[in-house]
Design a protein around this motif. Structure first.
Motif, PDB file in Angstrom:
ATOM      1  N   LEU A   1      37.359  43.630 -29.589  1.00 52.14           N
ATOM      2  CA  LEU A   1      37.320  44.618 -28.509  1.00 52.14           C
ATOM      3  C   LEU A   1      35.960  44.689 -27.836  1.00 52.14           C
ATOM      4  N   LEU A   2      34.896  44.506 -28.604  1.00 47.82           N
ATOM      5  CA  LEU A   2      33.554  44.772 -28.085  1.00 47.82           C
ATOM      6  C   LEU A   2      32.720  43.533 -27.812  1.00 47.82           C
TER       7      LEU A   2
ATOM      8  N   SER B   1      40.031  47.939 -34.820  1.00 49.40           N
ATOM      9  CA  SER B   1      38.866  48.817 -34.739  1.00 49.40           C
ATOM     10  C   SER B   1      39.037  50.047 -35.609  1.00 49.40           C
TER      11      SER B   1
ATOM     12  N   ALA C   1      43.660  45.061 -30.888  1.00 54.00           N
ATOM     13  CA  ALA C   1      42.222  45.348 -30.922  1.00 54.00           C
ATOM     14  C   ALA C   1      41.959  46.775 -31.397  1.00 54.00           C
ATOM     15  N   VAL C   2      42.733  47.739 -30.902  1.00 55.74           N
ATOM     16  CA  VAL C   2      42.560  49.127 -31.336  1.00 55.74           C
ATOM     17  C   VAL C   2      42.899  49.273 -32.808  1.00 55.74           C
TER      18      VAL C   2
ATOM     19  N   ILE D   1      36.752  51.181 -38.851  1.00 55.42           N
ATOM     20  CA  ILE D   1      36.101  52.486 -38.992  1.00 55.42           C
ATOM     21  C   ILE D   1      36.544  53.160 -40.281  1.00 55.42           C
TER      22      ILE D   1
ATOM     23  N   ALA E   1      33.272  48.110 -39.796  1.00 48.49           N
ATOM     24  CA  ALA E   1      33.522  48.666 -38.461  1.00 48.49           C
ATOM     25  C   ALA E   1      33.117  47.677 -37.378  1.00 48.49           C
TER      26      ALA E   1
ATOM     27  N   SER F   1      35.826  45.394 -35.091  1.00 55.56           N
ATOM     28  CA  SER F   1      35.787  45.797 -33.679  1.00 55.56           C
ATOM     29  C   SER F   1      35.370  44.655 -32.778  1.00 55.56           C
TER      30      SER F   1
END
Length: 838
Positions: free
Chosen positions: A284-285, A63, A59-60, A67, A277, A281
């Motif tokens: 994760l979000l 993300s 996930a990181v 970005i 982005a 993401s």
């Protein structure tokens, strides 16, 4: 009315005492401990942590890639807060960021402190904290723990319940140790630069230790016990599940159905408006996004707090404290209002489905038994209470003497009460609406809605099985023992057989479902495609920034009307901006937020090696299907301010003559202040001012929403070489004229002589030239003064008798010292020198 025999629930097969691949071990039911198997609890915890860490790492990674893609940069920027050469590479921090994310998922709070020395303020220290629970990571953690516990119990059975609980406690302890130990060891570290040191950023703490232990131990125990009870044929688990599975099933079905629809909708919407982005993401979000949609869709409130206090010179405070809820979305625009009403409609649909789940699991019950009304609403109340800490995002910082701030996004405190009301609505739906819908629900869907099945009870045939409740009239008629007996796990009356659809009916149902699904997919696809094709609000921002880079002020004004009067647009021209140095030399879009007919776009502007962040506000102007016609709203531009210490009709900016307004010219000077685009502006005098000279001053106008105000260009005017030469010429001419005077006290000359009586035959001669200087007085006028005195000789005849009838003329000669004094009037096309004696 004929009675059909009830369909009994499928019996749960008893597991053999020993399965292939398992250790024979002690037989279930023994009360002694087998300490040799305690390692299985630790192994289950380690496997669970590995699973959640790998998910968080992915996930990181996604993300950061999103970005970087949105910024057009291989390394994700940190918003300009830290110089790129000083900040650690984000890709090299993957492991550390992942470890902190796992700790934050278990209610850990990331914190750090910055200490250093600030000029004029001395030593300062600031602290910051961030709290937020990534629900997706927490869900993976819970599922991993539950499955790992079941697998461990299947392969290595516990000797008894005490050992089962002890192994669960071991799992909790090891899992808590891994979550917090790895986070503490992998704290994110920044190098000390500029005399400032940054403490390592770590999310490990007391709360994360406690929550990780309770989560692992609390889920491991029931997961192991479900396997253990089947081996030991224990009724304890059936009793516990009989009490809890109904509210758990109702809440699970409700949130699952809501999330299955809300998450894709929120993800697509975010991807269309936020780009790469937001798209990458999502894993994760999106869990948190679904949680906020769940609260807002059920008419719960979202509390938003933004409080910033700046203490530097003068105290300033900016506060925003409000609660956002569904019925208030109309004020935010069309899109938020549509989203709010869609979430409310989805909540109502989920309520009907949850009501069906409750009815199919429990059957019909007496409406007069108030105890039967409590479990489902209580489950929704617990859900609301859990969402309070899980959906809270809080960030704060405090630098004593400089600034402090607190920012919170969380469900309103009264949201659990609202969800309690929805639980009552689910219960009412199960009692009054679901009986009419259940007969047409396919058997397969009925089985799907019977989640978390309880073990069948040893009771009469009317209390277990695949139940379809009777109509409300029949339910009210059942007031005997069947309605008041063990109704917690079965219906109160004898059920009817499920209604079976014919082959033709099933075909029609499938065709109808296919048509509805196709229409829904086409509609959703059309909406997504149109929104993807339509120019977004970032397009005008990009065009505006590109125009500033190109020095095209005319195009920039077409995109953004700064709401400035025409007489104040002297610097907003291609000639001035095109000649400006240090213009915007790069830009990138940071984020885009669309709210109804308005939007906010944050962009990073690069100018002269520095980065500035600016937020642009846009509105739709006569939107169409394929073009929303986004238009930038006016915002104040920075001013180029200059002051000149002499009255002037105009000044020069970047070589272009800029007239000074009537109100800008006074008797002692000239002041101008005009809006300008970002760039460097050279302020001086126009070429028409040949008799005056100044040293040009540079004024730098920076971009950004909160740029530093440019300094005022203060021009000190001096006499030009042409003025000095012209003044010298006119002074020499004036002295020559004075030499030809026949007056003892010549008018307009710097020298004179006093004589008693009448004089005649006066002759002047300058024998020594004077020195003088040209300077400006306090009122802005030019004056001749100072220097070395000159000498003049005067010869004349004086009447010594003082009698006009009998004069006696005597010749006299005198030496006179004099200074050059006078005024110099300077105009663009001429210079006028007037001498005086004083």
């Amino acid at each position: 009315m004929s009675q059909q025999p009830p369909v009994s629930a499928p019996a749960v097969p008893e597991l053999p005492a020993h399965q292939p691949g398992t250790s024979p071990g002690p037989q279930p039911g023994n009360s002694f401990f087998d300490f040799r198997l305690l390692w299985t609890g630790a192994a289950a915890a380690a496997a669970s942590y590995t699973a959640v860490y790998l998910f968080s790492l992915a996930a990181v990674l996604l993300s950061l890639a999103g970005i970087a893609a949105s910024q057009g940069n291989p390394v994700p920027a940190l918003g300009g807060a830290i110089a790129a050469e000083q900040a650690p590479d984000a890709w090299s921090q993957l492991g550390q960021l992942t470890a902190q994310l796992v700790a934050m998922a278990h209610l850990g709070s990331a914190g750090t402190a910055v200490a250093g020395v600030v000029p004029f303020l001395g030593s300062v220290r600031g602290e910051g904290h961030l709290y937020g629970v990534p629900l997706a990571v927490l869900l993976i953690s819970a599922v991993g723990i539950y499955l790992a516990g079941r697998l461990a119990e299947l392969r290595f059975p516990s000797a008894g319940r005490p050992q089962l609980l002890l192994q669960s406690a071991v799992s909790g302890a090891v899992f808590a140790l891994l979550v917090n130990g790895v986070a503490a060891a992998a704290a994110v570290r920044f190098p000390a630069t500029g005399g400032f040191s940054v403490d390592p950023i770590s999310a490990a703490g007391g709360w994360s230790v406690l929550v990780a232990f309770l989560l692992a131990a609390g889920l491991s125990a029931p997961s192991r016990n479900s396997i253990y009870s089947r081996r030991a044929a224990s009724a304890d688990a059936s009793f516990l599940r009989g009490k809890l599975n109904l509210p758990l099933a109702a809440v699970a079905v409700h949130t699952a159905v809501f999330s299955v629809i809300a998450i894709p909708a929120a993800w697509i919407t975010a991807a269309v408006s936020g780009g790469w982005a937001a798209l990458l993401s999502g894993p994760l979000l999106m869990g948190n996004a679904a949680g906020y949609c769940l609260v807002a869709g059920h008419l719960g409130g979202l509390h938003v707090l933004s409080e910033t206090t700046a203490i530097f010179g003068a105290q300033q405070s900016v506060n925003e404290d409000q609660t956002i809820y569904g019925f208030g979305a109309d004020a935010a625009g069309t899109d938020p209002a549509v989203a709010a009403w869609a979430a409310l409609a989805l909540a109502l649909v989920c309520t009907v489905i949850s009501g069906l789940c409750v009815l199919l699991r429990r059957g019909t019950v007496s409406n007069g038994d108030l105890r039967q009304w409590a479990p489902v609403p209580a489950g929704f109340l617990v859900l609301g209470l859990l969402l309070l800490p899980l959906l809270t995002v809080r960030a704060d910082f405090d630098a004593p003497g400089l600034a402090s701030g607190q920012y919170v996004l969380a469900p309103a405190w009264w949201s659990p009460a609202v969800l309690l009301g929805w639980g009552l609505l689910v219960e009412a739906s199960a009692r009054f609406l679901a009986p009419y819908l259940a007969p047409v629900v396919p058997a397969g869907l009925q089985r799907l809605l019977r989640v978390l099945p309880a073990r069948p009870q040893e009771s009469g045939p009317g209390e277990a099985g695949a139940l379809v409740p009777v109509t409300p009239e029949e339910g009210h008629a059942a007031t005997g023992p069947a309605a008041t007996g063990p109704a917690a796990t079965g219906p109160a009356v004898t059920p009817r057989a499920e209604r079976q659809l014919s082959a033709k009916g099933r075909k029609r149902l499938l065709v109808s479902a296919a048509v509805v699904g196709a229409v829904a997919v086409l509609a959703a696809g059309s909406v997504v495609t149109i929104n993807a094709v339509k120019p977004g609000p970032d397009q005008p921002v990009k065009a505006y920034a590109q125009a500033l880079m190109d020095g095209d002020a005319r195009k920039a004004l077409e995109i953004l009307d700064p709401d400035v009067p025409n007489e104040e647009r002297a610097l907003l021209t291609n000639e001035v901006l095109g000649a400006a140095a240090n213009r915007i030399d790069g830009f990138s879009i940071i984020s885009t937020r669309v709210s109804g007919d308005s939007a906010q776009v944050s962009a990073e502007l690069r100018q002269g090696g520095r980065k500035y962040e600016q937020t642009f506000a846009l509105v739709k102007k006569q939107p169409e299907l394929l073009d929303d016609h986004w238009q930038l709203e006016a915002f104040p531009l920075q001013q180029v301010t200059a002051s000149v210490d002499v009255p002037l009709a105009a000044v020069s900016v970047n070589g272009v003559t800029v007239p000074a307004g009537q109100n800008e010219v006074t008797a002692i000077g000239t002041n101008i202040s005009l809006p300008a685009f970002p760039g460097s502006y050279s302020v001086g005098l126009p070429d028409s001012e040949k008799y005056l000279s100044v040293e040009d001053q540079q004024v730098v106008v920076s971009g950004g929403s909160l740029p530093q105000a440019p300094e005022t260009a203060r021009l000190t005017v001096k006499a030009s070489d042409a003025l000095v030469a012209e003044t010298s010429r006119q002074v020499a001419a004036a002295l020559t004229a004075c030499e030809k005077s026949t007056d003892i006290e010549p008018e307009g000359c710097p020298f004179s002589q006093f004589a008693f009586g009448d004089v005649r035959n006066v002759k002047w001669s300058v024998t020594a030239d004077p020195d003088y200087g040209l300077s400006r007085s306090f009122d802005g006028t030019w004056r001749l003064s100072g220097g070395k005195a000159g000498e003049a000789t005067v010869s004349y005849e004086r009447n010594a008798s003082f009698s006009k009838t009998d004069p006696e003329w005597e010749k006299e000669t005198d030496q006179v010292q004099f200074y050059v004094r006078g005024n110099v009037s300077v105009e663009p096309d001429k210079v006028l020198v007037s001498l005086s004696r004083f």
